[in-house]
Design a protein around this motif. Structure first.
Motif, mmCIF file in Angstrom:
data_model
loop_
_atom_site.group_PDB
_atom_site.id
_atom_site.type_symbol
_atom_site.label_atom_id
_atom_site.label_comp_id
_atom_site.label_asym_id
_atom_site.label_seq_id
_atom_site.Cartn_x
_atom_site.Cartn_y
_atom_site.Cartn_z
ATOM 1 N N ARG A 189 -82.124 71.405 -64.573
ATOM 2 C CA ARG A 189 -82.182 70.523 -63.395
ATOM 3 C C ARG A 189 -83.181 69.731 -63.336
ATOM 4 N N ASP A 213 -81.892 58.356 -68.732
ATOM 5 C CA ASP A 213 -80.713 58.962 -68.356
ATOM 6 C C ASP A 213 -79.802 59.353 -69.672
ATOM 7 N N SER A 214 -79.890 58.416 -70.400
ATOM 8 C CA SER A 214 -79.312 58.772 -72.071
ATOM 9 C C SER A 214 -79.869 59.984 -72.793
ATOM 10 N N ARG A 234 -83.857 66.920 -65.892
ATOM 11 C CA ARG A 234 -82.915 65.873 -65.558
ATOM 12 C C ARG A 234 -83.393 65.206 -64.470
ATOM 13 N N GLU A 235 -84.057 65.825 -63.445
ATOM 14 C CA GLU A 235 -84.762 64.744 -62.336
ATOM 15 C C GLU A 235 -85.827 63.921 -62.997
ATOM 16 N N CYS A 269 -84.162 61.026 -64.849
ATOM 17 C CA CYS A 269 -83.766 60.052 -64.001
ATOM 18 C C CYS A 269 -84.949 59.255 -63.635
ATOM 19 N N ARG A 270 -86.040 59.665 -63.237
ATOM 20 C CA ARG A 270 -87.354 59.084 -62.614
ATOM 21 C C ARG A 270 -87.856 58.091 -63.591
ATOM 22 N N GLU A 278 -84.159 52.306 -71.557
ATOM 23 C CA GLU A 278 -82.824 51.727 -71.085
ATOM 24 C C GLU A 278 -83.064 50.718 -70.480
ATOM 25 N N CYS A 337 -80.550 62.969 -71.253
ATOM 26 C CA CYS A 337 -80.326 64.218 -70.428
ATOM 27 C C CYS A 337 -79.699 65.419 -70.961
ATOM 28 N N SER A 355 -86.117 56.620 -66.123
ATOM 29 C CA SER A 355 -84.697 56.014 -66.443
ATOM 30 C C SER A 355 -84.440 56.479 -68.016
#
Length: 169
Positions: free
Chosen positions: A63, A75-76, A66-67, A70-71, A167, A78, A73
């Motif tokens: 987790r 996401d791909s 993942r966070e 995301c920060r 991304e 993860c 960018s």
């Protein structure tokens, strides 16, 4: 038990930004690092000997990873990063010899890097698990999804790298 798990996760997350920014001023968004205190006796090989608290850490680290992605960018990445983090942290908790497991996640212009140090000079190796075995596939999975992986010369840190493609927003 839930209060302890939440408290430990919150404690680890609180230390993340301070650890990464203290290490390299001006690059706080380039990575994070934190230490996981072990509650099992270090050096015990196997999930049965791991404490309930130690068994919770791979999920927490997924987790947290993942966070961070995301920060950034990213996401791909993860799923493969979560897999690598989970497998490396699980191995460190099971087989490591130090009182803590150190986790570092950082990015360069072309790669995302994961480092997990467990204080053990024993070098991990790719396992050969039978079809009925419940463990022994961790590094095989890391090898399959990471661009490269390895172990430091002293054997105390296992690392892997994944290619980063920026991304579009």
């Amino acid at each position: 038990m839930t209060a302890t798990a939440t408290s430990s996760a919150a404690t680890a997350q609180q230390g993340l930004s301070s650890a990464s920014s203290a290490r390299r001023p001006g690059t706080a968004d380039r990575g994070l690092e934190f230490s996981i205190p072990r509650s099992s006796r270090p050096g015990l090989a196997g999930a049965d000997e791991m404490s309930e608290e130690d068994r919770l850490w791979p999920g927490r680290v997924r987790r947290i990873g993942r966070e961070q992605l995301c920060r950034w960018s990213l996401d791909s990445l993860c799923e493969p990063v979560e897999l690598c983090l989970s497998e490396l942290v699980t191995n460190a908790m099971r087989y490591g010899q130090g009182p803590v497991v150190d986790v570092r996640l950082y990015r360069t212009a072309s790669h995302l890097c994961i480092e997990v140090a467990d204080g053990s000079p024993d070098r991990p190796v790719l396992g050969v698990a039978g079809s009925d075995d419940e463990s022994g596939r961790g590094l095989v999975l890391v090898d399959a999804v990471a661009e490269s992986w390895g172990v430091t010369e002293d054997g105390t840190c296992t690392w892997c790298r994944l290619s980063v493609l920026e991304e579009q927003p």
